[in-house]
Design a protein around this motif. Structure first.
Motif, mmCIF file in Angstrom:
data_model
loop_
_atom_site.group_PDB
_atom_site.id
_atom_site.type_symbol
_atom_site.label_atom_id
_atom_site.label_comp_id
_atom_site.label_asym_id
_atom_site.label_seq_id
_atom_site.Cartn_x
_atom_site.Cartn_y
_atom_site.Cartn_z
ATOM 1 N N VAL A 414 41.306 -15.673 6.301
ATOM 2 C CA VAL A 414 40.628 -15.091 7.453
ATOM 3 C C VAL A 414 41.500 -15.230 8.704
ATOM 4 N N LEU A 415 42.287 -16.332 8.755
ATOM 5 C CA LEU A 415 43.070 -16.600 9.965
ATOM 6 C C LEU A 415 44.585 -16.574 9.722
ATOM 7 N N GLY A 416 45.083 -17.356 8.793
ATOM 8 C CA GLY A 416 46.523 -17.530 8.631
ATOM 9 C C GLY A 416 47.294 -16.263 8.341
ATOM 10 N N VAL A 417 46.923 -15.546 7.272
ATOM 11 C CA VAL A 417 47.653 -14.335 6.892
ATOM 12 C C VAL A 417 47.530 -13.233 7.938
ATOM 13 N N PRO A 418 46.336 -12.940 8.452
ATOM 14 C CA PRO A 418 46.261 -11.911 9.499
ATOM 15 C C PRO A 418 47.094 -12.250 10.736
ATOM 16 N N ILE A 419 47.106 -13.518 11.140
ATOM 17 C CA ILE A 419 47.915 -13.903 12.295
ATOM 18 C C ILE A 419 49.396 -13.684 11.998
ATOM 19 N N GLY A 420 49.839 -14.076 10.806
ATOM 20 C CA GLY A 420 51.230 -13.881 10.433
ATOM 21 C C GLY A 420 51.623 -12.418 10.406
ATOM 22 N N ALA A 421 50.752 -11.573 9.829
ATOM 23 C CA ALA A 421 51.041 -10.137 9.770
ATOM 24 C C ALA A 421 51.073 -9.521 11.163
ATOM 25 N N PHE A 422 50.157 -9.951 12.019
ATOM 26 C CA PHE A 422 50.121 -9.427 13.390
ATOM 27 C C PHE A 422 51.405 -9.779 14.136
ATOM 28 N N LEU A 423 51.812 -11.045 14.041
ATOM 29 C CA LEU A 423 53.016 -11.469 14.745
ATOM 30 C C LEU A 423 54.272 -10.817 14.172
ATOM 31 N N ALA A 424 54.282 -10.603 12.848
ATOM 32 C CA ALA A 424 55.475 -10.046 12.212
ATOM 33 C C ALA A 424 55.649 -8.558 12.489
ATOM 34 N N PHE A 425 54.555 -7.780 12.381
ATOM 35 C CA PHE A 425 54.691 -6.325 12.400
ATOM 36 C C PHE A 425 54.194 -5.672 13.683
ATOM 37 N N VAL A 427 53.598 -7.558 16.862
ATOM 38 C CA VAL A 427 54.370 -8.155 17.957
ATOM 39 C C VAL A 427 55.864 -7.935 17.756
ATOM 40 N N GLY A 428 56.273 -7.821 16.478
ATOM 41 C CA GLY A 428 57.684 -7.555 16.193
ATOM 42 C C GLY A 428 58.544 -8.779 16.009
ATOM 43 N N TRP A 429 57.943 -9.909 15.668
ATOM 44 C CA TRP A 429 58.713 -11.138 15.484
ATOM 45 C C TRP A 429 59.288 -11.272 14.075
ATOM 46 N N GLY A 430 58.992 -10.342 13.176
ATOM 47 C CA GLY A 430 59.569 -10.357 11.842
ATOM 48 C C GLY A 430 59.218 -11.612 11.062
ATOM 49 N N GLY A 431 60.228 -12.173 10.371
ATOM 50 C CA GLY A 431 60.004 -13.339 9.532
ATOM 51 C C GLY A 431 59.500 -14.553 10.285
ATOM 52 N N VAL A 432 59.904 -14.706 11.528
ATOM 53 C CA VAL A 432 59.428 -15.823 12.343
ATOM 54 C C VAL A 432 57.908 -15.756 12.506
ATOM 55 N N GLY A 433 57.376 -14.566 12.717
ATOM 56 C CA GLY A 433 55.932 -14.402 12.839
ATOM 57 C C GLY A 433 55.204 -14.768 11.567
ATOM 58 N N VAL A 434 55.802 -14.442 10.424
ATOM 59 C CA VAL A 434 55.196 -14.796 9.142
ATOM 60 C C VAL A 434 55.069 -16.320 9.024
ATOM 61 N N TRP A 435 56.118 -17.032 9.391
ATOM 62 C CA TRP A 435 56.099 -18.484 9.279
ATOM 63 C C TRP A 435 55.135 -19.122 10.268
ATOM 64 N N LEU A 436 54.973 -18.545 11.438
ATOM 65 C CA LEU A 436 53.983 -19.055 12.383
ATOM 66 C C LEU A 436 52.561 -18.884 11.839
ATOM 67 N N GLY A 437 52.326 -17.792 11.148
ATOM 68 C CA GLY A 437 51.026 -17.595 10.513
ATOM 69 C C GLY A 437 50.763 -18.639 9.441
ATOM 70 N N LEU A 438 51.790 -18.975 8.642
ATOM 71 C CA LEU A 438 51.647 -20.016 7.627
ATOM 72 C C LEU A 438 51.274 -21.349 8.276
ATOM 73 N N ALA A 439 51.971 -21.690 9.345
ATOM 74 C CA ALA A 439 51.703 -22.957 10.029
ATOM 75 C C ALA A 439 50.283 -23.003 10.571
ATOM 76 N N THR A 440 49.804 -21.888 11.110
ATOM 77 C CA THR A 440 48.442 -21.835 11.656
ATOM 78 C C THR A 440 47.397 -22.058 10.574
ATOM 79 N N GLY A 441 47.541 -21.369 9.454
ATOM 80 C CA GLY A 441 46.572 -21.498 8.371
ATOM 81 C C GLY A 441 46.518 -22.900 7.802
ATOM 82 N N LEU A 442 47.674 -23.510 7.570
ATOM 83 C CA LEU A 442 47.714 -24.858 7.007
ATOM 84 C C LEU A 442 47.088 -25.883 7.957
ATOM 85 N N THR A 443 47.339 -25.723 9.243
ATOM 86 C CA THR A 443 46.779 -26.658 10.224
ATOM 87 C C THR A 443 45.259 -26.580 10.259
ATOM 88 N N ILE A 444 44.725 -25.376 10.226
ATOM 89 C CA ILE A 444 43.269 -25.198 10.244
ATOM 90 C C ILE A 444 42.628 -25.840 9.019
#
Length: 469
Positions: A414-425, A427-444
């Motif tokens: 609900v949170l991690g993957v959508p955040i990663g996809a949003f940041l990657a595609f 916002v345009g952060w690419g792979g960095v955005g994907v990894w930020l999404g992973l970090a968010t989901g794991l922390t939650i």
């Protein structure tokens, strides 16, 4: 003041034996986990020597296989809390243990049949997910020989669960260590064609892994058959005896574990898919960073297994204070290790990446540079990853698996993957955005699971197995 000192001394006297017991049980389990991941890591290291395209294709196949393996492993891993609780109660232990192990082996067979069918069509699945058709076609060279490792590996997990619940995991370490050496030699021979063997490339890597997994199962089976302490259980005798009551109990407990494992794994597989859409360079760099993060994860995973066993034994004996000590001891050890792992990823990324890719070659420099960036973000979620892994094991010791499954769904999907996809595609952060999404989901998920554990240990009526969560 003397009373305060006496109280502290008594507290240490209660916690230190638990810490010693956890370490004594934990280090063979951790090394066994590292040994198991070393099988696939060895393949990835060898495949990396075949080039970036082979590494990307191997990563796709390994990720898809890993998803099915993790679900199946989660299902049969329900044997651990069931066995621990049984051994804690010590009532009809031999018969009840035998029933659980046998139905764990039944479960392994039942889940492999559909998994094999799906994995055989890996190319079509990967293309449907938007992957490069050339890479998808190449990936099945690995998949069609790797997928047969699933059944012997699951059988090994069931037998390993018995030895772990008996708090005798050293045998699994010995068997897994032997399998690593065999896999390294077999992969070297079959992938590159040394000593007159055919150079099979990706297919050779899969054959080596399948043979190694078979060796692991046979090794543990021989230990259980011949060791005088274990053979009285007759775990491998009369395997085809039907026991649908115990089978349904195992699936009822195991399915939420399997779904939880899969939800987490699919997050990382979704990251692989997104990296594949971004490009081959991002996919190869992601494979390296993720493999390093996976290795560090084996330590808190081991302490999570320790927590399941120690909490389950205490629950079976009806000891609330023992449950609390067992859980928090494993938690502190697992999270503490991940703090060290994060520091190493920050200060020595190039050294770690060098084990997987020769960064001095011009063709690999772009991949290596991107992998350094990804590894920095992997360091961000080490503490959260360790906390959620150990805390999930603590709750499994109390047979609490349904609510953690819902937490995983919320945090990861609900949170991690959508955040990663949003940041990657977007916002345009690419792979960095994907990894930020992973970090968010794991922390939650880590925060939610820890809160769940606190709730469980506050209400003593929920300590006993069978109480509704």
């Amino acid at each position: 003041m003397s009373q305060l000192n006496h109280h502290k001394a008594n507290a240490w006297q209660a916690w230190l034996p638990e810490a010693r017991a956890s370490l004594r049980l934990g280090w063979p389990l951790i090394l066994t986990n590292l040994a198991q991941i070393a099988l696939l890591t060895t393949d990835i290291i060898y495949i990396g020597r075949l080039g970036a395209d082979a590494l990307a294709a191997g990563s796709l196949a390994a990720s898809l296989y890993h998803t099915f393996m993790i679900f199946s492993m989660g299902l049969v891993s329900a044997t651990i809390p069931m066995l621990a609780t049984t051994l804690g109660k010590r009532r009809n232990a031999v018969r009840e243990v035998r029933r659980t192990v046998r139905q764990g082996l039944w479960t392994a067979i039942l889940i492999c049949l559909p998994a094999w069918t799906i994995l055989w069509h890996a190319e079509a699945i990967l293309v449907a997910m938007g992957q490069d058709p050339v890479l998808a076609a190449k990936s099945v060279e690995f998949m069609h020989t790797l997928q047969w490792a699933l059944l012997p590996y699951l059988g090994y997990i069931v037998l390993r669960s018995f030895l772990a619940a008996m708090e005798k995991p050293a045998w699994t370490l010995l068997v897994a260590g032997s399998a690593i050496a065999f896999n390294a030699l077999a992969g070297w021979l079959l992938i590159f064609g040394h000593w007159g063997f055919p150079a099979l490339g990706l297919a050779g890597a899969g054959i080596a892994s399948t043979c190694s997994s078979t060796m692991m199962f046979i090794g543990l089976a021989l230990v259980l058959k011949r060791h005088r302490r274990f053979r009285r259980y007759h775990l491998l005798g009369n395997l085809w005896h039907a026991d649908f009551t115990r089978l349904s109990e195992l699936w009822r407990l195991g399915l939420p574990i399997a779904v939880t494992f899969t939800l987490e794994t699919l997050v990382f597989y979704a990251a692989v898919i997104m990296m594949g859409i971004i490009g081959t360079t991002a996919l190869a760099a992601h494979a390296i960073a993720m493999q390093i993060a996976s290795i560090s994860f084996m330590v808190p995973l081991g302490f999570g297994q320790v927590a399941t066993i120690r909490v389950g034994l205490a629950a079976g004996r009806g000891q609330p204070q023992g449950i609390r000590r067992a859980g928090w001891t494993a938690y502190g050890m697992g999270v503490g290790f991940m703090a060290i792992a994060a520091l190493v990823m920050w200060i020595a990324p190039n050294t770690l990446i060098g084990f997987f890719l020769d960064a001095s070659l011009p063709a690999n420099q772009e991949v290596a540079a991107l992998a350094v960036q990804f590894l920095a973000f992997a360091a961000l979620f080490q503490l959260a990853d360790g906390a959620q892994a150990v805390c999930a094991g603590m709750l499994r010791g109390l047979h609490d698996t349904r609510i953690p499954m819902l937490f995983a769904m919320l945090g990861y999907w609900v949170l991690g993957v959508p955040i990663g996809a949003f940041l990657a595609f977007v916002v345009g952060w690419g792979g960095v955005g994907v990894w930020l999404g992973l970090a968010t989901g794991l922390t939650i998920v880590a925060v939610l699971l820890t809160s769940r554990w606190l709730t469980r240990i506050r209400h003593h009526s929920l300590y006993f197995i069978g109480a509704k969560p």
